[in-house]
Design an enzyme around this catalytic site. Structure first.
Site, PDB file in Angstrom:
ATOM      1  N   LYS A  73       0.828  -1.215   0.000  1.00 25.42           N
ATOM      2  CA  LYS A  73       0.000   0.000   0.000  1.00 25.42           C
ATOM      3  C   LYS A  73       0.856   1.256   0.000  1.00 25.42           C
ATOM      4  CE  LYS A  73      -4.352  -1.759   1.673  1.00 25.42           C
ATOM      5  NZ  LYS A  73      -5.496  -1.677   2.543  1.00 25.42           N
ATOM      6  N   LYS A 122      -5.750 -10.071  -6.392  1.00 27.08           N
ATOM      7  CA  LYS A 122      -6.930 -10.227  -5.526  1.00 27.08           C
ATOM      8  C   LYS A 122      -7.971  -9.150  -5.836  1.00 27.08           C
ATOM      9  CE  LYS A 122      -6.466  -7.481  -1.353  1.00 27.08           C
ATOM     10  NZ  LYS A 122      -6.693  -7.307   0.028  1.00 27.08           N
ATOM     11  N   LYS A 179     -10.688  -3.206  -3.489  1.00 30.61           N
ATOM     12  CA  LYS A 179     -11.334  -1.940  -3.842  1.00 30.61           C
ATOM     13  C   LYS A 179     -10.330  -0.915  -4.346  1.00 30.61           C
ATOM     14  CE  LYS A 179     -12.935  -1.586   0.652  1.00 30.61           C
ATOM     15  NZ  LYS A 179     -11.937  -1.928   1.691  1.00 30.61           N
TER      16      LYS A 179
HETATM   17  N1  AQP Z   1     -10.102 -10.647  -2.655  1.00 27.98           N
HETATM   18  C1  AQP Z   1     -10.338 -11.103  -1.437  1.00 27.98           C
HETATM   19  N2  AQP Z   1     -10.517 -12.442  -1.245  1.00 27.98           N
HETATM   20  C2  AQP Z   1     -10.764 -12.929  -0.002  1.00 27.98           C
HETATM   21  N3  AQP Z   1     -10.883 -12.150   1.096  1.00 27.98           N
HETATM   22  C3  AQP Z   1     -10.715 -10.828   0.946  1.00 27.98           C
HETATM   23  N4  AQP Z   1     -10.774  -9.784   1.821  1.00 27.98           N
HETATM   24  C4  AQP Z   1     -10.545  -8.620   1.167  1.00 27.98           C
HETATM   25  N5  AQP Z   1     -10.328  -8.874  -0.150  1.00 27.98           N
HETATM   26  C5  AQP Z   1     -10.434 -10.241  -0.315  1.00 27.98           C
HETATM   27  C6  AQP Z   1     -11.078  -9.935   3.241  1.00 27.98           C
HETATM   28  O1  AQP Z   1     -12.116  -9.027   3.570  1.00 27.98           O
HETATM   29  C7  AQP Z   1     -12.022  -8.701   4.952  1.00 27.98           C
HETATM   30  C8  AQP Z   1     -12.238  -7.226   5.139  1.00 27.98           C
HETATM   31  O2  AQP Z   1     -11.140  -6.559   4.579  1.00 27.98           O
HETATM   32  P1  AQP Z   1     -10.813  -5.062   4.812  1.00 27.98           P
HETATM   33  O3  AQP Z   1     -11.834  -4.345   5.545  1.00 27.98           O
HETATM   34  O4  AQP Z   1      -9.405  -4.953   5.283  1.00 27.98           O
HETATM   35  O5  AQP Z   1     -10.932  -4.606   3.376  1.00 27.98           O
HETATM   36  P2  AQP Z   1      -9.765  -4.341   2.510  1.00 27.98           P
HETATM   37  O6  AQP Z   1      -8.626  -5.288   2.737  1.00 27.98           O
HETATM   38  O7  AQP Z   1      -9.544  -2.886   2.670  1.00 27.98           O
HETATM   39  O8  AQP Z   1     -10.431  -4.699   1.183  1.00 27.98           O
HETATM   40  P3  AQP Z   1      -9.652  -4.540  -0.060  1.00 27.98           P
HETATM   41  O9  AQP Z   1     -10.604  -4.529  -1.163  1.00 27.98           O
HETATM   42  O10 AQP Z   1      -8.565  -5.539  -0.076  1.00 27.98           O
HETATM   43  O11 AQP Z   1      -9.104  -3.069   0.119  1.00 27.98           O
HETATM   44  P4  AQP Z   1      -7.716  -2.512  -0.260  1.00 27.98           P
HETATM   45  O12 AQP Z   1      -7.678  -2.518  -1.728  1.00 27.98           O
HETATM   46  O13 AQP Z   1      -7.764  -1.136   0.338  1.00 27.98           O
HETATM   47  O14 AQP Z   1      -6.692  -3.413   0.373  1.00 27.98           O
HETATM   48  C9  AQP Z   1     -10.637  -9.160   5.409  1.00 27.98           C
HETATM   49  O15 AQP Z   1     -10.789 -10.314   6.222  1.00 27.98           O
HETATM   50  C10 AQP Z   1      -9.927  -9.523   4.132  1.00 27.98           C
HETATM   51  O16 AQP Z   1      -9.036 -10.606   4.320  1.00 27.98           O
END
Ligand code: AQP
Length: 337
Positions: A116, A199, A202
């Site tokens: 990130k 993966k 968002k």
């Molecule tokens: N692609 C994925 N497959 C399986 N599990 C996933 N999680 C996120 N993406 C995947 C799981 O969702 C839960 C909540 O995650 P979060 O609130 O940390 O959301 P995040 O990681 O911000 O979601 P993103 O989309 O991955 O955001 P960015 O792009 O900002 O990093 C967690 O349990 C996570 O494992």
């Protein structure tokens, strides 16, 4: 009443107007099923969200929408403790303690931070983003969680939690439960529909590969239909050779309850297009009641507030106890009121 069921704790960030299928299948779906077998604590982690800049009105709205979605997919406040992280002050307080037993090098090895911060650039990367995993450690240890249902991308953070719990216990005496990750192999990582080696996330460069639960169903159907698939025509599960088709099969299997083997047999003699069309249709039907229930909760902010107040009270009761013991072990003088 003291519960003797194992305890689970997990959280999700209110950083978007909708959860995507990766969030749902990787984590939240397990939260729903663990409500009955476990003493479950689930939260919307707004303290984590501000590690990147948030517009206040949007953060407030996304926090409400996140809670409504969690209820919409099936969390039941009578069967789990559902709350907002910032409503329980002990998260930030225990995080400080954990910061003070975390090595700088140890924190620097967290791959999510490296990814990130590389994307954001040094000037926009906050110290909060760097210590994000340590706050997560505090979240988990405050509730003495036995298991942490998350996606594969969070495994390293649960490992850090285990290390810090053991370190603290060794230094100051048994204080924290050492938790285990709870990661379902089949849905540990849901991939981007346009780039099935990355993966679903968002922060992906294009929204075309992300399926959001609250998007209009026809928008999502279109995304499934234009998903990138692989060379060849036979529908089979092979993550190395056919990552696109395998991802679609994993998603279809998870939301329909049919095994991947059953689906492969079902599509025998049919082409990739049939899989995409059928999945798009199935998803449309599947997501409608979730959207409907989410809307109902969003339409009743007073009810949401009441649910969150009750959740925070239940959470605080546990968190206060852990923090008091922790402060005592460290050698802080007890505060006399
Ligand atoms: N692609 C994925 N497959 C399986 N599990 C996933 N999680 C996120 N993406 C995947 C799981 O969702 C839960 C909540 O995650 P979060 O609130 O940390 O959301 P995040 O990681 O911000 O979601 P993103 O989309 O991955 O955001 P960015 O792009 O900002 O990093 C967690 O349990 C996570 O494992």
């Amino acid at each position: 009443m003291v519960s003797h069921r194992p305890r689970v704790l997990s959280g999700i960030q209110p950083t978007s107007g909708s959860f995507h299928l990766g969030n749902y299948l990787g984590a939240v779906r397990q939260w729903v099923s663990l409500q009955d077998s476990h003493d479950a604590f689930y939260m919307v982690v707004d303290l984590h969200a501000i590690t990147v800049e948030q517009e206040p009105a949007t953060l407030r709205e996304n926090t409400r929408t996140s809670v409504a979605q969690l209820l919409g997919v099936g969390l039941d406040p009578e069967r789990c403790t559902l709350f907002v992280q910032s409503h329980v002050a002990e998260h930030a307080q225990l995080a400080w303690v954990m910061n003070c037993i975390t090595g700088f090098g140890e924190a620097s090895r967290m791959t999510q931070f490296k990814d990130k911060s590389a994307k954001q650039g040094a000037d926009r990367t906050t110290v909060g983003l760097f210590t994000y995993p340590v706050l997560q450690v505090a979240d988990i240890l405050l509730y003495q969680a036995d298991q942490v249902p998350v996606g594969e991308d969070q495994r390293q953070h649960v490992e850090l939690t285990r290390d810090l719990a053991e370190r603290f216990n060794h230094r100051y005496g048994q204080t924290f439960t050492v938790p285990n990750p709870y990661i379902l192999k089949e849905t540990a990582k849901i991939f981007d529909l346009q780039d099935p080696t990355a993966k679903m996330s968002k922060s992906a460069s294009s929204p075309k590969g992300i399926v959001n639960l609250l998007d209009e169903a026809k928008v999502s159907a279109k995304k499934f239909k234009s998903a990138v698939t692989d060379t060849g025509t036979v529908v089979s599960f092979d993550e190395k050779e056919k990552p696109g088709v395998s991802n679609l099969l994993s998603i279809y299997s998870a939301i329909s309850g049919r095994t991947v083997a059953e689906l492969v047999e079902h599509f025998d003699g049919k082409m990739y297009g049939a899989l995409k069309t059928e999945l798009a249709e199935f998803f449309t039907e599947w997501v409608a009641p979730i959207q409907e229930r989410t809307r109902t909760y969003l339409d009743d902010p007073a009810q949401l507030d009441a649910i969150l107040a009750q959740g925070a009270e239940k959470a605080r009761a546990v968190a206060e106890q852990t923090l008091t013991t922790t402060y005592d072990r460290i050698g802080f003088l007890p505060a006399k009121r």
